[in-house]
Scaffold this active site. Structure first.
Site, PDB file in Angstrom:
ATOM      1  N   SER A 266      -7.842  -2.566  -2.084  1.00 37.25           N
ATOM      2  CA  SER A 266      -8.525  -1.280  -1.921  1.00 37.25           C
ATOM      3  C   SER A 266      -9.682  -1.152  -2.900  1.00 37.25           C
ATOM      4  O   SER A 266     -10.754  -0.673  -2.536  1.00 37.25           O
ATOM      5  CB  SER A 266      -7.559  -0.107  -2.130  1.00 37.25           C
TER       6      SER A 266
ATOM      7  N   ARG B  15       0.849  -1.203   0.000  1.00 35.93           N
ATOM      8  CA  ARG B  15       0.000   0.000   0.000  1.00 35.93           C
ATOM      9  C   ARG B  15       0.878   1.244   0.000  1.00 35.93           C
ATOM     10  O   ARG B  15       0.962   1.979   0.974  1.00 35.93           O
ATOM     11  CB  ARG B  15      -0.963  -0.018   1.189  1.00 35.93           C
TER      12      ARG B  15
ATOM     13  N   ASP C 187      -3.736  -1.764  -6.513  1.00 28.39           N
ATOM     14  CA  ASP C 187      -4.166  -2.188  -5.179  1.00 28.39           C
ATOM     15  C   ASP C 187      -5.588  -2.765  -5.229  1.00 28.39           C
ATOM     16  O   ASP C 187      -6.576  -2.070  -5.042  1.00 28.39           O
ATOM     17  CB  ASP C 187      -4.077  -0.978  -4.235  1.00 28.39           C
TER      18      ASP C 187
ATOM     19  N   TYR D 169      -7.213  10.920  22.088  1.00 30.23           N
ATOM     20  CA  TYR D 169      -7.341   9.563  21.570  1.00 30.23           C
ATOM     21  C   TYR D 169      -6.260   8.687  22.182  1.00 30.23           C
ATOM     22  O   TYR D 169      -5.266   9.173  22.696  1.00 30.23           O
ATOM     23  CB  TYR D 169      -7.184   9.555  20.048  1.00 30.23           C
TER      24      TYR D 169
ATOM     25  N   GLN E  50      -0.891   2.249  -5.991  1.00 34.24           N
ATOM     26  CA  GLN E  50      -2.345   2.387  -5.784  1.00 34.24           C
ATOM     27  C   GLN E  50      -3.152   1.839  -6.956  1.00 34.24           C
ATOM     28  O   GLN E  50      -4.191   1.234  -6.773  1.00 34.24           O
ATOM     29  CB  GLN E  50      -2.711   3.851  -5.552  1.00 34.24           C
TER      30      GLN E  50
HETATM   31  P1  NAD Z   1      -8.467  -0.820   6.168  1.00 37.28           P
HETATM   32  O1  NAD Z   1      -7.285  -1.419   6.829  1.00 37.28           O
HETATM   33  O2  NAD Z   1      -8.284   0.175   5.078  1.00 37.28           O
HETATM   34  O3  NAD Z   1      -9.430  -0.158   7.269  1.00 37.28           O
HETATM   35  C1  NAD Z   1      -9.699  -0.724   8.514  1.00 37.28           C
HETATM   36  C2  NAD Z   1      -9.891   0.434   9.480  1.00 37.28           C
HETATM   37  O4  NAD Z   1     -10.315  -0.068  10.749  1.00 37.28           O
HETATM   38  C3  NAD Z   1      -8.599   1.226   9.731  1.00 37.28           C
HETATM   39  O5  NAD Z   1      -8.836   2.594   9.443  1.00 37.28           O
HETATM   40  C4  NAD Z   1      -8.322   1.006  11.209  1.00 37.28           C
HETATM   41  O6  NAD Z   1      -7.716   2.126  11.832  1.00 37.28           O
HETATM   42  C5  NAD Z   1      -9.717   0.761  11.726  1.00 37.28           C
HETATM   43  N1  NAD Z   1      -9.774   0.105  13.029  1.00 37.28           N
HETATM   44  C6  NAD Z   1      -8.998  -0.886  13.514  1.00 37.28           C
HETATM   45  N2  NAD Z   1      -9.379  -1.200  14.775  1.00 37.28           N
HETATM   46  C7  NAD Z   1     -10.422  -0.394  15.084  1.00 37.28           C
HETATM   47  C8  NAD Z   1     -11.237  -0.235  16.223  1.00 37.28           C
HETATM   48  N3  NAD Z   1     -11.058  -0.975  17.307  1.00 37.28           N
HETATM   49  N4  NAD Z   1     -12.212   0.702  16.191  1.00 37.28           N
HETATM   50  C9  NAD Z   1     -12.392   1.470  15.089  1.00 37.28           C
HETATM   51  N5  NAD Z   1     -11.647   1.378  13.978  1.00 37.28           N
HETATM   52  C10 NAD Z   1     -10.676   0.443  13.975  1.00 37.28           C
HETATM   53  O7  NAD Z   1      -9.342  -2.035   5.654  1.00 37.28           O
HETATM   54  P2  NAD Z   1     -10.393  -2.011   4.443  1.00 37.28           P
HETATM   55  O8  NAD Z   1      -9.667  -2.337   3.194  1.00 37.28           O
HETATM   56  O9  NAD Z   1     -11.221  -0.778   4.533  1.00 37.28           O
HETATM   57  O10 NAD Z   1     -11.299  -3.261   4.800  1.00 37.28           O
HETATM   58  C11 NAD Z   1     -12.198  -3.179   5.904  1.00 37.28           C
HETATM   59  C12 NAD Z   1     -12.884  -4.525   6.130  1.00 37.28           C
HETATM   60  O11 NAD Z   1     -13.729  -4.834   5.028  1.00 37.28           O
HETATM   61  C13 NAD Z   1     -11.907  -5.697   6.250  1.00 37.28           C
HETATM   62  O12 NAD Z   1     -12.302  -6.511   7.340  1.00 37.28           O
HETATM   63  C14 NAD Z   1     -12.045  -6.412   4.926  1.00 37.28           C
HETATM   64  O13 NAD Z   1     -11.735  -7.788   5.044  1.00 37.28           O
HETATM   65  C15 NAD Z   1     -13.514  -6.191   4.696  1.00 37.28           C
HETATM   66  N6  NAD Z   1     -14.010  -6.431   3.332  1.00 37.28           N
HETATM   67  C16 NAD Z   1     -15.175  -7.117   3.261  1.00 37.28           C
HETATM   68  C17 NAD Z   1     -15.736  -7.417   2.044  1.00 37.28           C
HETATM   69  C18 NAD Z   1     -17.053  -8.140   2.017  1.00 37.28           C
HETATM   70  O14 NAD Z   1     -17.527  -8.488   0.930  1.00 37.28           O
HETATM   71  N7  NAD Z   1     -17.673  -8.384   3.152  1.00 37.28           N
HETATM   72  C19 NAD Z   1     -15.077  -7.030   0.858  1.00 37.28           C
HETATM   73  C20 NAD Z   1     -13.879  -6.301   0.939  1.00 37.28           C
HETATM   74  C21 NAD Z   1     -13.353  -6.009   2.201  1.00 37.28           C
END
Ligand code: NAD
Length: 381
Positions: free
Chosen positions: A133, A122, A130, A231, A127
């Protein structure tokens, strides 16, 4: 080189790794393109569309794999697919290298190269490749649409002849790629949107999208003496307790919760507990994007939609990108095409697998008979 894309074999997978448009771009790099018959249908691309774009349509999967020097696909391959790799072939796909030792070894033993799309670092330069993303962006958007589809009211407030309609209140937990896409979709539909993340630096971005950052009134004196702005580090148990306390306070008033919180290489943290669900109004909806890794909501069931006794719908689908297969395939195939652009520096149809290149090195998990995973950290940030 010939780049071939087979039909995805995972049940319910609608995406395809090559579209007619991406094939045109790949041909401009000097490559030939092939597709298995019917591979694009579920994403809205017919064999005739591919033929028109100069793509050879091959009848069977085995013939497609045999004819291709480079195989581009979406899902982690099956064992049968890995068996089809031979010396000198390259596979570009999601591969789950951290949990896929057996296939990685099999590919390396055969002398095949595997480029794992989830391993694209990343960093800014990468990008365009990616895929995590681009898929998370779609999942964030679709999570809000799914919530709306299960919610019995408008998102936006309205004053109508038949009465005043209050706007929906949406909370997005985790403001990474998926979370920001969910925030943008929610605010554009007119909901009052709140968002929370453990990284305070995203507050400005959340607010610029018209949402309200959920601020925790919390001083963490353990944080290196640095100004924390109220925070704390995500690992602090006091911070976690404060976070849950805040969510508990919000639960009775929130209509829709979209959870996306993820800490790399860990199970999803439980942030929306059973008692919070019980406090929500009937008709409320939770869409848990972290379902694949156990879920952020204590009651989420992976790949299921459930309705609790108090009338709260909880959606734990893990295939949102596949549910928007046309869009996902367009973006994913573009990620692959950019990867191929970097692998074809002279645009002459000849692949140069430069292991000194941070992005190529980072994503390559087997090469020249070796397992090359995990990669060293990228030099450029
Ligand atoms: P990312 O790493 O960009 O974002 C995750 C965010 O969660 C980060 O900003 C992080 O700071 C935050 N975070 C971590 N712990 C936290 C907490 N305790 N409280 C609040 N925020 C917290 O990840 P992403 O690429 O945005 O993906 C997010 C989720 O979506 C992942 O679990 C990924 O597997 C999932 N996803 C699901 C599908 C689906 O079809 N269901 C598809 C794609 C991605």
């Amino acid at each position: 080189m010939k780049i071939g894309t087979p039909k995805e074999v995972a049940e319910g997978e609608n995406r395809v790794a090559m579209t007619p448009d991406s094939a045109l771009q790949l041909q401009k790099l000097g490559h030939e393109c092939a597709i298995e018959a019917g591979a694009g249908l579920a994403a809205g691309f017919s064999d005739a569309d591919y033929k028109e774009a100069g793509v050879e349509v091959i009848k069977s999967a085995s013939a497609l794999w045999k004819a291709s020097d480079i195989v581009a696909k979406v899902r982690v391959p099956t064992d049968t697919e890995v068996k089809r790799l031979t010396k000198g072939k390259t596979l570009i796909s999601f591969f789950n290298p951290g949990g896929n030792e057996k296939q990685m070894k099999a590919a390396a033993d055969k002398g095949a190269t595997v480029v794992a799309m989830e391993m694209v670092p990343r960093i800014s330069r990468a990008q365009k490749m990616d895929a995590l993303s681009s898929m998370a962006n779609i999942a964030g958007y679709r999570a809000v649409i799914e919530a709306g589809n299960n919610f019995g009211r408008f998102f936006t407030g309205q004053v109508t002849a038949a009465g005043k309609v209050p706007p929906a209140k949406v909370l997005v937990v985790g403001a990474g790629v998926a979370g920001l896409a969910a925030i943008g979709t929610s605010t554009s539909l007119g909901a009052i949107t709140y968002a929370f993340d453990v990284r305070p630096e995203v507050a400005e971005q959340i607010e610029s999208m018209g949402a309200e950052f959920v601020f925790l009134d919390f001083e963490d004196t353990q944080q290196d003496g640095a100004e924390t702005g109220g925070y704390a580090a995500p690992s602090s148990p006091e911070f976690q307790a404060k976070q849950l306390e805040k969510f508990r306070e919000m639960a009775p008033d929130i209509d829709i919760v979209i959870t996306t919180a993820l800490i790399p290489n860990r199970d999803a943290p439980i942030l929306w507990t059973k008692d919070m669900v019980e406090m929500m109004k009937p008709g409320s909806v939770i869409v848990d994007l972290a379902a694949e890794r156990g879920g952020n909501c204590e009651l989420t069931q992976k790949d299921e939609k459930i309705v609790t006794d108090n009338g709260v719908t909880i959606v734990g689908y893990t295939d949102f990108p596949s549910r928007m297969a046309s869009q996902s395939s367009t973006l994913y195939s573009t990620n692959i095409r950019h990867m191929m652009t970097d692998l074809t520096p002279e645009k002459d149809g000849k692949v140069v697998h430069d292991m000194e290149d941070d992005v190529i090195r980072g994503a390559t998990v087997t090469h020249a008979g070796e397992i090359t995973f995990p990669p060293p950290p990228p030099k450029i940030q």
